[in-house]
Design an enzyme around this catalytic site. Sequence first.
Site, mmCIF file in Angstrom:
data_model
loop_
_atom_site.group_PDB
_atom_site.id
_atom_site.type_symbol
_atom_site.label_atom_id
_atom_site.label_comp_id
_atom_site.label_asym_id
_atom_site.label_seq_id
_atom_site.Cartn_x
_atom_site.Cartn_y
_atom_site.Cartn_z
ATOM 1 N N TYR A 2 -10.122 21.725 1.671
ATOM 2 C CA TYR A 2 -8.773 22.056 0.771
ATOM 3 C C TYR A 2 -7.668 22.935 1.786
ATOM 4 O O TYR A 2 -7.988 23.655 2.215
ATOM 5 C CB TYR A 2 -8.980 22.440 -0.854
ATOM 6 N N GLU B 5 -3.922 23.441 1.086
ATOM 7 C CA GLU B 5 -2.558 23.599 0.975
ATOM 8 C C GLU B 5 -1.325 24.529 1.102
ATOM 9 O O GLU B 5 -1.468 25.322 1.645
ATOM 10 C CB GLU B 5 -2.431 23.966 -0.808
ATOM 11 N N ASP C 171 13.985 3.963 5.594
ATOM 12 C CA ASP C 171 12.705 3.444 4.933
ATOM 13 C C ASP C 171 11.771 2.708 5.980
ATOM 14 O O ASP C 171 12.253 1.311 6.049
ATOM 15 C CB ASP C 171 11.976 3.064 4.043
ATOM 16 N N THR D 154 5.207 4.622 5.554
ATOM 17 C CA THR D 154 4.192 4.593 4.982
ATOM 18 C C THR D 154 3.221 4.202 7.292
ATOM 19 O O THR D 154 3.992 3.904 7.567
ATOM 20 C CB THR D 154 3.314 3.018 5.007
ATOM 21 N N LYS E 60 0.917 0.087 8.215
ATOM 22 C CA LYS E 60 1.309 -1.296 7.857
ATOM 23 C C LYS E 60 1.501 -1.923 9.670
ATOM 24 O O LYS E 60 -0.010 -1.620 10.151
ATOM 25 C CB LYS E 60 3.073 -1.210 7.451
ATOM 26 N N ARG F 216 -3.889 4.569 5.579
ATOM 27 C CA ARG F 216 -2.622 4.766 4.745
ATOM 28 C C ARG F 216 -2.793 5.903 4.118
ATOM 29 O O ARG F 216 -3.585 6.720 3.923
ATOM 30 C CB ARG F 216 -3.964 3.677 3.018
HETATM 31 C C1 PLP Z 1 4.991 -0.777 1.960
HETATM 32 C C2 PLP Z 1 6.569 -0.159 1.661
HETATM 33 C C3 PLP Z 1 6.993 1.451 0.577
HETATM 34 C C4 PLP Z 1 5.923 2.470 -0.083
HETATM 35 O O1 PLP Z 1 4.975 2.445 0.068
HETATM 36 P P1 PLP Z 1 3.634 3.016 -0.451
HETATM 37 O O2 PLP Z 1 2.221 3.526 0.511
HETATM 38 O O3 PLP Z 1 2.712 1.671 -1.451
HETATM 39 O O4 PLP Z 1 4.043 3.445 -1.306
HETATM 40 C C5 PLP Z 1 7.333 2.097 0.566
HETATM 41 N N1 PLP Z 1 9.815 1.950 1.111
HETATM 42 C C6 PLP Z 1 9.394 0.713 2.084
HETATM 43 C C7 PLP Z 1 9.932 -0.243 2.641
HETATM 44 C C8 PLP Z 1 7.465 0.018 2.323
HETATM 45 O O5 PLP Z 1 7.635 -1.021 2.777
#
Ligand code: PLP
Length: 424
Positions: free
Chosen positions: A56, A58, A202, A228, A231, A237
């Site tokens: 932990y 925080e 994003d 994220t 991807k 993740r």
């Molecule tokens: C995948 C994605 C997210 C969210 O990601 P999670 O890990 O699934 O919560 C947010 N914004 C965009 C543009 C995404 O493609």
Amino acid sequence: MHEPVIPHLQAEDPEIAGLVEAEARRQFEKIRLIASENYVSPAVLEATGSVLTNKYSEGYAGRRYYEGQQNIDPVELLAIERARSLFGAEHANVQPYSGSPANLAVYLAFLQPGDTVLGLSLPMGGHLTHGWSVSATGKWFNAVRYGVRADTGRIDMDEVRDLARRERPKLIWCGGTAIPRTIDFPAFAEIARETGAVLAADIAHIAGLIAGGAHPSPFGHADVVSTTTHKTLRGPRGAMVMSTAEHAAAIDKAVFPGLQGGPHNHTTAAIAVALKEAATPGFAAYARQIVANARALAAALLERGYDLISGGTDNHLILIDLTNKGVAGKPAAQALDRAGVELNYNAVPFDPRKPFDPSGLRLGTAAITTRGLTEEHMPQLAAWIDEVVQATAKGDAAEVEQKVAARIRELLAAHPMPGWAPAP
Ligand SMILES: *Cc1c(COP(=O)(O)O)cnc(C)c1O
């Protein structure tokens, strides 16, 4: 054979181990075209499975609410330093549990409930967290949405500017989940500056392409960049929120204590590993290959009469409108999955069909590029997709599905997957 091996899991919980094994085989045998997925390296898997999950912590390095951070602090500081250096960011927070919580932290940092946010509409390629109605972000904020142009399939920057001038959002999102074209970060920045909004980019889908120099960077344009890590960036993740130095304190406060408790330290370590991998020349070549593969696949699909939103792709992603093929997205995606091609059904802009049964398919080339497929494989892949889609439209795809699945298993047997290999 798993790499790293999992003998304890196999001995202690054969039921779960069997499912993990089956999933590894499934990932090995399928052409994985889900645009948000990838294969991580064995090093990332090892970090994810490490004892760091026991701890932990925080707070932030040097100011934690728990003792015993002698090793966790340097792990998190390494992840932060690597993120800043890879992307050229002034500030990075590597604690968000995933992309959606990362975006919630952006709201918490800059908005009050009821404030106005402007984002790309979900059926046009935006993300739930950019203010879609069923999301907390659409319920708790006044969400205004822009779209793409019907004639070009590209984001309508005139609409973005008009809406921003009229609605005066506090926050503008750019980026999304089904955008096949380059995002014009400088144009968004100009609109945000003119209207006094915070610009958040994003880059969840394209972070790996940006890191590898295969897509323009939002840094220097956006105030905040969320992503994220799992991807195209090919990490575990997880997620990050990066920003200018000016917003560093607000972002950190929003992630913790605003939204989350203890960070997932095993994930933080794996993010650090992935960021180190992404800073290599090999990763830049990988990012360019992802784009080259998507271009080649798009060209091969166009040749077969497929209607691609925006007419093609600049990145890893292709969005197909199947209307002219006489089949909907869902039955096509299900048939393709049985045929060894995994992708997802997706709404297309101005889709007349329902979200759970839309007109389109979404494809991405990040995972197949990790498997070592190149441009030369794309015409064959398009041919397989076409064969299955045509057979599905005619209503008898079973035989074609079996034939294509066998051919795909044959092709992929020669393309190793990080993390698992079939027993010799
Ligand atoms: C995948 C994605 C997210 C969210 O990601 P999670 O890990 O699934 O919560 C947010 N914004 C965009 C543009 C995404 O493609």
